[in-house]
Design an enzyme around this catalytic site. Sequence first.
Site, short mmCIF file in Angstrom:
data_model
loop_
_atom_site.label_atom_id
_atom_site.label_comp_id
_atom_site.label_asym_id
_atom_site.label_seq_id
_atom_site.Cartn_x
_atom_site.Cartn_y
_atom_site.Cartn_z
N GLU A 1 -7.62 -1.74 4.13
CA GLU A 1 -7.80 -2.21 2.75
C GLU A 1 -8.37 -1.09 1.87
O GLU A 1 -7.90 -0.87 0.74
CB GLU A 1 -8.74 -3.41 2.75
CG GLU A 1 -9.10 -3.92 1.37
CD GLU A 1 -10.35 -4.77 1.38
OE1 GLU A 1 -10.99 -4.90 0.32
OE2 GLU A 1 -10.71 -5.29 2.46
N ASP B 1 -6.25 0.39 -1.21
CA ASP B 1 -6.79 0.29 -2.57
C ASP B 1 -6.68 1.63 -3.30
O ASP B 1 -6.27 1.70 -4.46
CB ASP B 1 -8.25 -0.16 -2.49
CG ASP B 1 -8.93 -0.15 -3.84
OD1 ASP B 1 -8.55 -0.95 -4.72
OD2 ASP B 1 -9.85 0.67 -4.03
N ASP C 1 -7.05 -8.68 -0.55
CA ASP C 1 -7.43 -7.64 0.41
C ASP C 1 -6.29 -7.34 1.38
O ASP C 1 -6.06 -6.17 1.75
CB ASP C 1 -8.66 -8.08 1.20
CG ASP C 1 -9.92 -8.16 0.35
OD1 ASP C 1 -9.90 -7.64 -0.78
OD2 ASP C 1 -10.90 -8.76 0.81
N GLU D 1 -3.61 -5.10 -0.08
CA GLU D 1 -4.05 -3.70 -0.06
C GLU D 1 -3.98 -3.11 1.35
O GLU D 1 -3.59 -1.95 1.53
CB GLU D 1 -5.48 -3.60 -0.60
CG GLU D 1 -5.57 -3.87 -2.09
CD GLU D 1 -6.99 -3.78 -2.62
OE1 GLU D 1 -7.15 -3.49 -3.83
OE2 GLU D 1 -7.94 -4.00 -1.85
#
Length: 230
Positions: A45, A49, A118, A121
């Site tokens: 994640e 991101d 989440d 990502e």
Amino acid sequence: MNNRKIRNYPKLFKRIGYHFSDIELFEHALTHRSVSGSHNNERLEFLGDSILGMIIAEELYQRFETAKEGELTRLRSRIVRGKTLAEIGKELELGEFLKLGGGELKSGGHRRESTLSDTVESIIGAIYLEAGLDTCRTVVLGLFESRLNALDLTNLQKDPKTRLQEFLQSRKQPVPDYQIIATSGEAHAQTFEIECQIDTLPKKIKGIGSSRRAAEQQAAAKALAKLGVE
């Protein structure tokens, strides 16, 4: 994860726009931190991101040649915010594929926006690791295409916190003071309650949200309404 879900992976891959060769890596991206004794997807994640932010920033830079830095920042925040990512997670129907701990599953974690956000990502991070940046960029732009096409520089509204701060500063007044007054819920699904103090308002303004930022934004929006700011 049961065989039914494994057999459905090709359909999920088609929705994502990418077919994983490394199924273990893909399942790692689907594993929530509530699963005990397993490697969860938090590191993926984190990676996803950063990569998502870079890809979207580059695309906005190319699309909006006359946009200023602040405008590009606000456009990016619309695209990569948790709500948008959760919407994409729902469109992909990720919920049924998530690997969740028993408590998280019973509490409806497969529908929770933060969990879906989440996971999107983490999948982006996994695609980057397996296939590299160019393929990852193609997948991301495909997932976000309709939202990118809908962006427009006209009527580009700043977020409530920014608008409130700029409004007060333009009148040479102190900036708002935000204080957390309560938190509740499990660590992975907390609710924050904050108070916003503004010198020109007689009472503190409360805001509630799934993150401190969300709670502050809600309080700022209420304060703008109290101040009569459109």
